[in-house]
Design a protein around this motif. Sequence first.
Motif, mmCIF file in Angstrom:
data_model
loop_
_atom_site.group_PDB
_atom_site.id
_atom_site.type_symbol
_atom_site.label_atom_id
_atom_site.label_comp_id
_atom_site.label_asym_id
_atom_site.label_seq_id
_atom_site.Cartn_x
_atom_site.Cartn_y
_atom_site.Cartn_z
ATOM 1 N N VAL A 87 0.843 -1.202 0.000
ATOM 2 C CA VAL A 87 0.000 0.000 0.000
ATOM 3 C C VAL A 87 0.872 1.243 0.000
ATOM 4 O O VAL A 87 0.610 2.204 -0.737
ATOM 5 N N GLU A 88 1.925 1.240 0.797
ATOM 6 C CA GLU A 88 2.839 2.399 0.865
ATOM 7 C C GLU A 88 3.562 2.603 -0.470
ATOM 8 O O GLU A 88 3.710 3.740 -0.939
ATOM 9 N N ILE A 89 4.002 1.523 -1.102
ATOM 10 C CA ILE A 89 4.674 1.618 -2.393
ATOM 11 C C ILE A 89 3.716 2.174 -3.442
ATOM 12 O O ILE A 89 4.090 3.039 -4.250
ATOM 13 N N ASN A 90 2.477 1.699 -3.443
ATOM 14 C CA ASN A 90 1.484 2.200 -4.396
ATOM 15 C C ASN A 90 1.214 3.679 -4.190
ATOM 16 O O ASN A 90 1.065 4.433 -5.155
ATOM 17 N N ALA A 91 1.151 4.120 -2.941
ATOM 18 C CA ALA A 91 0.893 5.532 -2.661
ATOM 19 C C ALA A 91 2.056 6.392 -3.143
ATOM 20 O O ALA A 91 1.852 7.445 -3.760
ATOM 21 N N SER A 92 3.290 5.958 -2.899
ATOM 22 C CA SER A 92 4.439 6.751 -3.353
ATOM 23 C C SER A 92 4.544 6.742 -4.865
ATOM 24 O O SER A 92 4.921 7.749 -5.477
ATOM 25 N N LYS A 93 4.192 5.637 -5.487
ATOM 26 C CA LYS A 93 4.192 5.555 -6.953
ATOM 27 C C LYS A 93 3.161 6.513 -7.547
ATOM 28 O O LYS A 93 3.427 7.200 -8.532
ATOM 29 N N ARG A 94 1.999 6.569 -6.922
ATOM 30 C CA ARG A 94 0.945 7.484 -7.371
ATOM 31 C C ARG A 94 1.391 8.942 -7.241
ATOM 32 O O ARG A 94 1.143 9.761 -8.119
ATOM 33 N N LYS A 131 4.478 10.060 -7.303
ATOM 34 C CA LYS A 131 5.480 10.328 -8.334
ATOM 35 C C LYS A 131 4.812 10.585 -9.689
ATOM 36 O O LYS A 131 5.203 11.476 -10.422
ATOM 37 N N GLN A 132 3.801 9.772 -10.011
ATOM 38 C CA GLN A 132 3.114 9.951 -11.287
ATOM 39 C C GLN A 132 2.396 11.290 -11.338
ATOM 40 O O GLN A 132 2.397 11.961 -12.356
ATOM 41 N N GLU A 133 1.788 11.678 -10.223
ATOM 42 C CA GLU A 133 1.100 12.968 -10.180
ATOM 43 C C GLU A 133 2.081 14.136 -10.291
ATOM 44 O O GLU A 133 1.806 15.124 -10.949
#
Length: 139
Positions: free
Chosen positions: A124-131, A133-135
């Motif tokens: 969940v934390e990796i997905n949030a940081s990935k999101r 970065k994309q934003e």
Amino acid sequence: MFPSYGRSVYHSAMYMDNASIFIFLLSIIGGIVLYFSFCSKANKDRYTGFLKQLYDFLTFKSLFLSMFLKIIYYILAIFLTLSGIYMLISNFLAGISIIIFGNIGARISLEFLLILISIHDNVVEINASKREKQESNQE
């Protein structure tokens, strides 16, 4: 041979069946309304305080399983230790085995479950940081 309860038991059972069906249908409707009104993603940053905590709880943003697993471990460890001490009186080897191997087995089992929860939290934390970065790259 069997006692006769008359019509009241039949009517009580019939009433409970109708009440159960009504409660079940009301629960379905309430769940759907709650999901689409209160728990929708449009309301993500709308609430503060208690409503924010309730929103996080109902949308499973915060998980309580790890806390419950730790409490279960403490209860189980105390139970195994006290049972082992009690068993020392009648069978010394069985008591020592329960104290040592029971506690080790309980610890390993619950650590395995906590590792699964930890993996979930990390994903969940990796997905949030990935999101994030994309934003930031889109801006």
